[in-house]
Design an enzyme around this catalytic site. Structure first.
Site, PDB file in Angstrom:
ATOM      1  N   THR A 295     -33.597 -12.540  13.691  1.00 59.86           N
ATOM      2  CA  THR A 295     -33.396 -13.652  14.773  1.00 59.86           C
ATOM      3  C   THR A 295     -32.084 -13.635  14.690  1.00 59.86           C
ATOM      4  O   THR A 295     -31.116 -13.726  13.453  1.00 59.86           O
ATOM      5  CB  THR A 295     -34.342 -14.903  14.576  1.00 59.86           C
ATOM      6  OG1 THR A 295     -35.432 -14.287  14.432  1.00 59.86           O
ATOM      7  CG2 THR A 295     -33.606 -15.725  15.568  1.00 59.86           C
TER       8      THR A 295
ATOM      9  N   CYS B 189       6.491   6.276  -7.853  1.00 62.32           N
ATOM     10  CA  CYS B 189       6.230   5.517  -6.815  1.00 62.32           C
ATOM     11  C   CYS B 189       4.375   5.744  -5.893  1.00 62.32           C
ATOM     12  O   CYS B 189       3.567   5.043  -5.308  1.00 62.32           O
ATOM     13  CB  CYS B 189       7.085   5.246  -5.707  1.00 62.32           C
ATOM     14  SG  CYS B 189       8.449   4.043  -6.789  1.00 62.32           S
TER      15      CYS B 189
ATOM     16  N   ASP C 223     -30.967  -8.608   9.233  1.00 63.57           N
ATOM     17  CA  ASP C 223     -32.021  -9.687  10.051  1.00 63.57           C
ATOM     18  C   ASP C 223     -32.612  -9.493  10.838  1.00 63.57           C
ATOM     19  O   ASP C 223     -31.874  -9.388  12.153  1.00 63.57           O
ATOM     20  CB  ASP C 223     -31.555 -10.867   8.827  1.00 63.57           C
ATOM     21  CG  ASP C 223     -32.335 -12.426   9.584  1.00 63.57           C
ATOM     22  OD1 ASP C 223     -33.371 -12.228   9.088  1.00 63.57           O
ATOM     23  OD2 ASP C 223     -31.738 -13.370  10.157  1.00 63.57           O
TER      24      ASP C 223
ATOM     25  N   ASP D  95     -26.923 -13.783   8.513  1.00 65.95           N
ATOM     26  CA  ASP D  95     -26.299 -15.049   9.564  1.00 65.95           C
ATOM     27  C   ASP D  95     -25.233 -16.099   8.393  1.00 65.95           C
ATOM     28  O   ASP D  95     -24.479 -16.426   8.576  1.00 65.95           O
ATOM     29  CB  ASP D  95     -26.863 -15.862  10.485  1.00 65.95           C
ATOM     30  CG  ASP D  95     -28.600 -16.175   9.530  1.00 65.95           C
ATOM     31  OD1 ASP D  95     -28.351 -16.585   7.859  1.00 65.95           O
ATOM     32  OD2 ASP D  95     -29.253 -17.426   9.984  1.00 65.95           O
TER      33      ASP D  95
ATOM     34  N   CYS E 205       6.495  -2.538  -7.310  1.00 66.98           N
ATOM     35  CA  CYS E 205       7.026  -3.247  -7.414  1.00 66.98           C
ATOM     36  C   CYS E 205       5.934  -4.626  -7.786  1.00 66.98           C
ATOM     37  O   CYS E 205       6.523  -5.726  -8.214  1.00 66.98           O
ATOM     38  CB  CYS E 205       7.957  -3.432  -5.878  1.00 66.98           C
ATOM     39  SG  CYS E 205       9.431  -2.446  -5.697  1.00 66.98           S
TER      40      CYS E 205
ATOM     41  N   ASP F 216      10.188  12.555  -5.425  1.00 68.57           N
ATOM     42  CA  ASP F 216       9.308  11.644  -5.405  1.00 68.57           C
ATOM     43  C   ASP F 216       9.602  10.634  -3.603  1.00 68.57           C
ATOM     44  O   ASP F 216       8.847  10.011  -3.583  1.00 68.57           O
ATOM     45  CB  ASP F 216      10.542  11.222  -6.558  1.00 68.57           C
ATOM     46  CG  ASP F 216       9.683   9.632  -6.428  1.00 68.57           C
ATOM     47  OD1 ASP F 216       8.169   9.371  -6.357  1.00 68.57           O
ATOM     48  OD2 ASP F 216      10.945   8.572  -6.167  1.00 68.57           O
TER      49      ASP F 216
ATOM     50  N   ASP G 234       8.479  -3.232  -1.860  1.00 65.48           N
ATOM     51  CA  ASP G 234       7.685  -2.259  -1.047  1.00 65.48           C
ATOM     52  C   ASP G 234       6.718  -1.347  -1.496  1.00 65.48           C
ATOM     53  O   ASP G 234       5.862  -0.546  -0.960  1.00 65.48           O
ATOM     54  CB  ASP G 234       9.282  -1.095  -1.085  1.00 65.48           C
ATOM     55  CG  ASP G 234      10.591  -2.078  -0.448  1.00 65.48           C
ATOM     56  OD1 ASP G 234      10.009  -2.984   0.146  1.00 65.48           O
ATOM     57  OD2 ASP G 234      11.362  -0.993  -0.655  1.00 65.48           O
ATOM     58  N   CYS G 235       6.486  -1.289  -3.317  1.00 68.06           N
ATOM     59  CA  CYS G 235       5.089  -0.902  -3.361  1.00 68.06           C
ATOM     60  C   CYS G 235       4.691  -1.255  -4.349  1.00 68.06           C
ATOM     61  O   CYS G 235       5.371  -2.545  -4.761  1.00 68.06           O
ATOM     62  CB  CYS G 235       5.896   0.612  -3.724  1.00 68.06           C
ATOM     63  SG  CYS G 235       6.431   0.435  -5.062  1.00 68.06           S
TER      64      CYS G 235
ATOM     65  N   CYS H 144       8.584  10.247 -10.884  1.00 68.64           N
ATOM     66  CA  CYS H 144       8.625   9.063 -10.691  1.00 68.64           C
ATOM     67  C   CYS H 144       6.878   7.986 -10.047  1.00 68.64           C
ATOM     68  O   CYS H 144       6.444   9.493  -9.496  1.00 68.64           O
ATOM     69  CB  CYS H 144       9.864   8.152  -9.172  1.00 68.64           C
ATOM     70  SG  CYS H 144      11.293   8.081 -10.796  1.00 68.64           S
TER      71      CYS H 144
END
Length: 752
Positions: free
Chosen positions: A426, A382, A424, A621, A20, A707, A16-17, A380
């Site tokens: 062209t 997180c 550029d 390009d 982890c 938290d 989840d974060c 914490c």
């Protein structure tokens, strides 16, 4: 170990974060045979380069499962060399399996194991509360038993993370705080904290899942079935993923196009908004390219497939965005490094709060140990760790949906700092193909000049010929057949049309067979000075007229350059074209120009600008501009539908509008503002609750809410970026001083 490494790509369920992701990264890197790991919490994916798959893959899965996550191996295994194609194949399998909980995505939230754990933990808490009312003397024991339902799996994950190289994980802080609360007798609060923590994890997962779904939903744009035309002309419905390059498919009005392809027959308007963000449908005729996932309008199209499922535009966009999410921005890398010291620092601070007041001034031990445990929960990391990657993931996904592809957070962050953008000419500031601008009548009507020129140009694929034929078709002129038509090398074309001897070519060659008057020569010279290429038409030895063509600026080029100036960015044009043509186009657009440049000259000029202290973007390009694209702070491919453009540059704009470059800058600045807001929210809430905890106003369960609340707020704030669209913000009009400075810079030559 084999010299040839394999690459495995996984979906990681329950990540989840960024904390982890860091735990998984540290654990997998410890496995023998693993050479490199890239983990992205925002895309929920992990890519591992390793030796023998038979021995290493089981070890990877065992290690990650021990940490409390579930792995799903995506189909496809390939050598690490040539990883772009390998990853594209993996993404195609991901797209094909979208919605399948065991492969492409996570199961619905109500079927996830964490929901069952929360249910049983909550049920145990309710039963403990009820039992405590009946037997008040034993309520602490009831709450202690209830909290074990959630604490045991959390402590198991903390122990596994410590063994795998992450001793200061969120689970470790939770375990220490809960055990400490048990020791001092705060069992009811400890049980509530465990339940709230698990609930907070679920909310974080739901928020993270929304970000993943935003890019994963692109795969749903490609229809599952396609109408394949056989060699005998029969139509058969087959799975779109079975289409191969060269197959012919039929697309009915209103159908989604099942593959990238080229129109063989039929005309229609195609809604390309799902891929490019372009609001107006694009007209399609034989020879035009179409994208998978776009919607056919009112005509039947017969297409030749030009890319298999794993290589189509949608698959490439998904691959680029997911790979980009694995590349960290400077701000994200700083937050990552900071959090490695931050978490141990929080543990030390909590310990000092718990022991110093009782030791130094005789404060009550239980009261200050309780405060120290609350500070552990407040600290914490997180919310702080997720503050940057959540915003970057949302911005990258929003950009991709609008046809703005950026390869990583570093590119996204750098785009907002650009001070100079070199284009550029062209195919970038201009359309990339010549068109007829003037038809001059000398001795014949304009329509006759065009009709005879088109007669000679029939069957030619030369760009000038295509421009003349397109103009004739636009005026509903049907060119007559030409006999004895032939090309004179470097001069032009000759032939017989309707019994007349006709020449169409350069003015110099025309002067050999016909006489140009002074007025005619002056007219041609004026057109040449305007950057146009002039071809003279002579009929039976007499000059009848002339046609001028030029590669015209894109319709939005002038407005796009103006929007860059409004953002405080200085645009310029670097081109290899002749000076006269370049100055004519630059004059029409109001931009400074350097012309007749070789690729190395462009790279040198970009390098000189950087030495002067400018942050430089280069737009081209992706082929002949490769050296300059590599030299610039950011290289941007214009019209990035080709593999070369997508792979060479740092970013690409799919639908090739000049204004999209400024849109990319606006998105970058908005994302950075969002990151700063997130960091303020995360740190501000922690500081506020730290003060209230030390003062005795708040305790354990408000600490975990601080938290969890900060994490959810930060993620929700980042998700606002998913709704971003170009033009959603009003660009501030530059001041008079800025406009004077821009005018002065336009007249100043670039370095070199």
């Amino acid at each position: 170990m084999s010299d040839l490494l394999a690459r495995s790509r996984y979906r990681v369920e329950g990540m989840d974060c960024a904390g982890c992701a860091r735990k998984i990264d540290a654990a997998v890197r410890r496995i023998d045979g693993v050479e490199d790991v890239a983990v992205s919490a925002t895309s929920g994916a992990m890519t591992v380069e390793h030796a023998d798959p038979q021995s290493v893959r089981p070890a990877i899965e065992k290690q990650v499962t021990r940490l409390g996550y579930r792995l799903h191996l995506l189909p496809g295994e390939s050598p690490a060399e040539g990883t772009a194609a390998a990853t594209a194949r993996d993404v195609a399998h991901t797209a094909a399996a979208a919605g399948h909980p065991g492969i492409a995505g996570e199961a619905p939230w109500w079927r996830q194991p964490r929901v069952r754990l929360i249910f049983f933990c909550g049920l145990a808490l309710v039963l403990a509360f009820a039992a405590g009312r009946l037997l008040p003397n034993l309520d602490s024991w009831f709450y202690a038993a209830a909290l074990m339902v959630g604490l045991v799996p959390i402590a198991r994950r903390a122990f596994a993370a410590a063994l795998a190289g992450t001793p200061f994980s969120i689970e470790t802080l939770m375990t220490i705080a809960t055990v400490g609360a048990l020791v001092i007798g705060a069992t009811a609060e400890a049980a509530a904290v465990i339940f709230l923590f698990l609930l907070g994890e679920l909310l974080e997962g739901l928020a993270a899942g929304r970000a993943r779904a935003s890019i994963r939903s692109l795969s749903a744009l490609v229809p599952k079935m396609a109408r394949l035309e056989g060699a005998d002309g029969r139509i058969e419905e087959i799975a779109a993923e079975r289409l191969a390059v060269g197959d012919h498919i039929l697309v009915r009005p209103g159908d989604r196009i099942a593959a990238d392809g080229e129109v063989l027959s039929g005309t229609s308007s195609v809604d390309e908004a799902p891929v490019t963000g372009e609001s107006l449908p694009a007209g399609k005729a034989p020879g035009d390219a179409v994208f998978a996932g776009t919607v056919n309008g009112d005509g039947v199209l017969r297409l030749r497939v030009t890319a298999a499922a794993q290589d189509n535009t949608i698959a490439r966009i998904i691959r680029l965005v997911e790979e980009a999410q694995e590349k960290k921005a400077p701000t994200e890398r700083f937050i990552d490094r900071f959090s490695r010291y931050y978490t141990p620092g929080v543990v030390l601070l909590a310990a000092l709060v718990a022991v110093l007041p009782p030791l130094t001034v005789g404060e009550p031990w239980l009261e200050w140990i309780y405060k120290g445990l609350a500070i552990l929960l407040i600290g914490c990391p997180c919310a702080l760790v997720i503050s940057t990657p959540a915003a970057i993931a949302a911005a990258l996904s929003a950009g991709a949906r609008q046809g703005l592809l950026m390869k990583g957070g570093a590119v996204l962050e750098e785009a907002g700092r650009l001070q100079v953008v070199a284009f550029d000419k062209t195919g970038t500031l201009t359309r990339g193909q010549p068109s007829v601008t003037d038809i001059i009548s000398f001795a014949a009507e304009e329509a006759e000049v065009l009709r005879l020129a088109a007669a000679l140009e029939q069957g030619s694929s030369h760009p000038l010929a295509m421009a003349v034929l397109e103009k004739a078709a636009g005026r509903d002129i049907t060119p007559p057949p030409a006999t004895e038509a032939s090309a004179i090398g470097g001069k032009g074309l000759t032939g017989t049309v309707s019994g007349k001897s006709v020449y169409f070519g350069s003015p110099r060659a025309a002067a050999e067979t016909a006489t140009l008057t002074e007025d005619q020569s002056r007219t041609i010279a004026a057109l040449n000075d305007a950057g146009k290429t002039v071809s003279v038409l002579a009929v039976d030895g007499r000059v009848a007229g002339a046609i001028a063509v030029r590669d015209e600026p894109r319709a939005d080029a002038r407005a796009g350059l103006a929007s860059l100036r409004a953002l405080g960015i200085r645009p310029m044009m670097l081109t290899g074209d002749n000076r006269r043509t370049a100055k004519a186009v630059a004059g029409a657009l109001g931009v400074e120009v350097q012309a007749e440049l070789m690729p190395e000259d462009k790279a040198r000029i970009v390098g000189d600008l950087r030495k002067e202290g400018y942050r430089v973007g280069k737009v081209g390009d992706g082929i002949n501009d490769a050296p300059a694209l590599a030299t610039a702070d950011i290289g941007i491919a214009m019209g990035g539908s080709t593999d070369v453009a997508l792979e060479t540059a740092d970013a690409a704009v799919l639908h090739g509008r000049v204004g999209d470059v400024s849109a990319m800058v606006v998105l970058s600045r908005k994302a950075m503002a969002n990151i700063h807001q997130n960091i303020t929210i995360a740190i501000g809430l922690k500081l506020a609750f730290f003060v209230t905890t030390v003062l005795g106003i708040t305790g354990l369960w408000p600490a975990i809410l601080a938290d969890t609340g900060a994490t959810v707020l930060v993620t929700a704030n980042a998700m606002r970026l998913l709704a971003w669209k170009p033009g959603a913000e009003r660009v501030k009009r530059p001041s008079v001083r800025q406009r004077v400075r821009d005018a002065a810079q336009t007249g100043r030559q670039a370095p070199g």
